[in-house]
Structure formats: C-alpha cells, structure tokens
Design a protein around this motif. Structure first.
Motif, PDB file in Angstrom:
ATOM      1  N   ARG A   1       0.824  -1.204   0.000  1.00 23.66           N
ATOM      2  CA  ARG A   1       0.000   0.000   0.000  1.00 23.66           C
ATOM      3  C   ARG A   1       0.857   1.252   0.000  1.00 23.66           C
TER       4      ARG A   1
ATOM      5  N   GLU B   1      -1.042   6.324   3.584  1.00 21.50           N
ATOM      6  CA  GLU B   1      -1.412   6.155   4.984  1.00 21.50           C
ATOM      7  C   GLU B   1      -2.920   6.079   5.095  1.00 21.50           C
ATOM      8  N   PRO B   2      -3.486   5.457   6.101  1.00 18.64           N
ATOM      9  CA  PRO B   2      -2.759   4.628   7.071  1.00 18.64           C
ATOM     10  C   PRO B   2      -2.370   3.269   6.489  1.00 18.64           C
TER      11      PRO B   2
ATOM     12  N   ASP C   1     -16.694   0.718  10.852  1.00 24.84           N
ATOM     13  CA  ASP C   1     -15.313   0.985  11.253  1.00 24.84           C
ATOM     14  C   ASP C   1     -14.293   0.146  10.503  1.00 24.84           C
TER      15      ASP C   1
ATOM     16  N   ASP D   1     -12.486   0.819   8.073  1.00 26.64           N
ATOM     17  CA  ASP D   1     -11.281   1.575   7.731  1.00 26.64           C
ATOM     18  C   ASP D   1     -11.105   2.694   8.745  1.00 26.64           C
TER      19      ASP D   1
ATOM     20  N   GLY E   1      -9.232   5.062   8.687  1.00 29.74           N
ATOM     21  CA  GLY E   1      -8.911   6.333   8.047  1.00 29.74           C
ATOM     22  C   GLY E   1     -10.120   7.210   7.812  1.00 29.74           C
ATOM     23  N   ALA E   2     -11.274   6.563   7.646  1.00 24.97           N
ATOM     24  CA  ALA E   2     -12.511   7.301   7.390  1.00 24.97           C
ATOM     25  C   ALA E   2     -13.630   6.294   7.232  1.00 24.97           C
ATOM     26  N   ARG E   3     -14.856   6.762   7.146  1.00 27.68           N
ATOM     27  CA  ARG E   3     -15.943   5.870   6.792  1.00 27.68           C
ATOM     28  C   ARG E   3     -15.834   5.613   5.300  1.00 27.68           C
TER      29      ARG E   3
END
Lengths: 234, 234
Positions: free
Chosen positions: B39, B42-43, B90, B92, B94-96
DNA sequence: TCAAAAGTGTTCAAGTTACACCCATGT
DNA sequence: ACATGGGTGTAACTTGAACACTTTTGA
C-alpha cells in the motif's frame, strides 16, 4: 455532528451518497409476487419503486438494509442477501448516488406484515410489474435472475413458504420460480430423498378434500449435511 | 468543480467515501496465485493489500475497477466481476469508507503484465497469504469461495489459461481450484463431450516428451449453446 | 358416486465413476 | 531402451426422466 468526524486521511477523495434498495419477493400459492412502494420523496415522488434508504453514517450497509426492511414490513428476521452494486454516474438525477441492492424473501403468511396500507405498498404479480424509477426495473430483473439461479442450488425456497408446508405447495413454488411444470412423482421423490424435511402429523386441507401432509424444513440437519459436502440441487 | 454539482435533493443524507478493491487471481501451472500490493498511502502504508481506489465523482463504480486494473496491470480487458459490498462502519480507521470489491482473473502468459516491478506487487501462493490490511483477508476468502462455486457452473476457468491450452493444463487448473485430484479419463471425456473446445494441430511440448494437443475455448459456440439452455458443469 | 387433488413404483436412458493399458518421444 | 506424461475404452453403478393407477374425502 457528522461534520465533526471528518476524514483525517483520504482528503483528496470525494464522498458520495450511498443508498440501499431492497427487492422483496413473496409467494402466495398463485405465484411469485414483488413488493413495490409509492415513493415518498422528490424526485419521482409517487412513482413506483422498490424500497430503499440512504446509509447513515453510523450504520453498516447491511444494517441499513435490515433497518429498512423492518421499517416497512415490521418483520425483523427476513431472509436477505446482497444483490449487487448499482453505480452508474447518472443513475439518479437527484444526486450522485451509489446503491447497494439486496434481495429479500418473505413468507406471506406472517401475520404482521404491515406494509400494504401504511406505506402505499402493493404486491405485484411478476408478469405485471409497472415501470419503476431509476434503474429499479433492472434491479428487479437481476434479482429474479439471482432467485432462479440460487433456488436451484440452495434451499432458499423455504424462506418463501410457511414453516409448515405440503409437498404440492413446495412444488408449486418451484414451478413458479422456474416457470415450468415439474413431475409430481419425481419432485416428491427427489426432495424427500434429501432427508431435509420432517413429516408432521397434520394435514393441510385447504386445497384438496384428501388433504396433504405438512412438512417442516430441517435447517439444522441441512446445515450438518452441507458441512459434509452435501449438495442441495433441484 | 465537484463542489458545483451539489445535490439539489437528498439534502438530509450524509455522503461517505466509496472505494473499489480488486482481488486478482492468476494461475501458473503450479497453482492459483493472488496478486497483492504494498500500500502506498497512509494509514497502513507499506503493508500488503489488494489494490483499490476511491471512486471518482465522474466515473461509475465499474469504471473505477476497470481503471484500477489497467493502471496496475497494463491489461485492458480482464475478466472481472463484482464480489460484494464491504460496508462496516469501522472497517477503515482512516474514514468511513464503503468498498465494493471485485474479483478478477488474469492470464499469466500475457506479455505485458507490468505490475510486479512498477507497483511493488507480488504473486502469492494461496496457501501463504500474508496478513492484509483492513478486511482484505476476508475479501480474499470470499473471492476464493466465489471462484470455487462459480468455476463449477460457468466456464470462467478459461480466463486463467492462455488462449491455447492442453487438456492436462485445464485439468491442473480445476484441480488447483477444487483442491482435489480428478480422473484424467473422465475429465477429458466430460470436457470434450461439451463440444466447446476446438482442437488445434499444435502440441504443447513443454511438459512432456510426447506433447499434448492444444485446444481453444470456443466462446461463441458456448454462448449459443448457453442460450439454448446448455449447462456447463464440471 | 363422483370430482379433485394426494400419494405411490417401475422401467429405461443417460450420465458418472472406477479402473488398466498402449502411445509418442527425448535422452 | 526407458522414463515420462499423453491418450483411449469399457463395465458397474447411480441418477434422472417418463409414465398410470389407487386413495381419500367433501359435496
């Protein structure tokens, strides 16, 4: 509130609206039925559509589907599975909306289906489905195809029947799904040979003078056999 | 620009990020392989994951998958189909992010696969898949299950082989998919009786002194037969 | 007593499984 | 000449398809 939970990552990506839509089938001994609703919001208010909703920020996509199904039918544990993603850019003129569709099977004998009057809903015969909004006709067609394919290899037919059902009833269901007649003797032989039905003492006298014995799908036994490689196929 | 196209409807709904992820399988006569990438963002930068991307405002979800596949493999027309929606709240941190997963099949003989060096990619043996980010291990497991189910009833195996292949090669593929040995004679009999393979003059001498005749999958003939109700099954 | 649906068995064809030997060729 | 994988046929069995008559009972 939602604004306070801004992404700390992925700042360059653009959020879009995500909706779920549920294609709901039922069966009433006459044939397969599809549950449709008069849409309550603009655009396309009052036109026929399957039910749907936007996914809330704090609920999973699956949870949104469950919520909507319960909201509209009053039923909590409906058989339901994902159908697919509908993601064309212009599928909804109201906004960029990506929709995850679900297909659901309902027992029409459940007493507490409170859809029809409360939500301007109607059970449509599969052969007389009206034009629907957006790509909903496509969703319905896809759902039907999935039902055809899946019913053959998985015991999902029972989700459409009462807990207790007769063999002729079960056969009528499969005939409705496949749209062709099946041989009574072979059908009975095959389904009984699978050993996943429990015969009851009771008879269903509603459709013949003689009455037909009722059976119950033994989900537990099926599960055990499936584990061991048993293949349902009809 | 995207901001100028604000929804005029659905003002009450909250947009979220939508991504696509591609689970890519290949086959190299040794066994099934899975293509994974380090990848880049981030994250979880530098951890193993399947490839993915956010869906752009002006592309369909399918188009996003096609774009990503080409970006990473250089291949334009890869067999690909939707796998499912991954929509836990949840999933991810990093965000929804709601992700639509795809599963894709690649011919490893294609000359121009430029993934491996350019994108820190690696073909993993199915039995030694590393821990992946987010719910990607689950996606892979689901994709494998789908491959198992689907390969049995649809001629998707050919998507993993070169255009020209021998019967033993084809059998090795199915053995890899099903994880069990098949009888040479019965396998050949069955697949040839379907009448969907064209025998060529050439032989493949790479794996035996005698050489094995090459065949080609006749997609057109299969399509015609499928229309008439022919059921591929192996 | 009859109409209407439920229930039951057998025969035949097709498909699946199991299994063993010869073939072609490069070394 | 031999080792290696490719190619073939047949018999037993299982499964699916076709098909007709008897049973029950309410009207």
């Amino acid at each position: 509130m939602a604004a306070s939970k801004k992404p700390v990552f992925y700042a360059e990506a653009t959020p879009v609206l995500v909706a779920i839509d549920c294609i709901i089938f039922g069966f009433d001994n006459e044939g397969l039925k599809l549950l449709l609703f008069k849409r309550k919001v603009e655009p396309f208010r009052n036109e026929w559509s399957v039910i749907g909703s936007f996914v809330n920020p704090l609920e999973s996509v699956d949870a949104a589907a469950v919520r909507v199904l319960e909201e509209y039918t009053g039923l909590k544990s409906i058989f339901m599975e994902p159908l697919g993603c509908y993601g064309e850019v212009d599928r909804d003129p109201g906004a960029r909306v990506i929709s995850q569709a679900y297909f659901a099977l309902i027992r029409l004998d459940e007493e507490d289906i409170r859809t029809v009057e409360t939500h301007q809903a109607h059970w449509f015969d599969l052969h007389s489905i009206p034009p629907l909004i957006l790509d909903h006709n496509r969703m319905v067609a896809d759902a039907l195809e999935k039902l055809h394919r899946k019913a053959r290899y998985r015991p999902i037919g029972f989700e459409l029947l009462p807990q207790k059902f007769s063999i002729p009833q079960l056969q009528a269901l499969y005939e409705a799904i496949y749209q062709r007649e099946l041989d009574r003797r072979n059908f009975r032989k095959k389904i009984l040979s699978m050993n996943i039905l429990d015969k009851l003492e009771e008879k269903d006298k509603s459709s013949s003078r003689k009455g037909a014995y009722l059976y119950r799908f033994n989900k537990k036994r099926y599960g055990e056999m499936a584990e061991k490689g048993f293949d349902f196929q009809i």
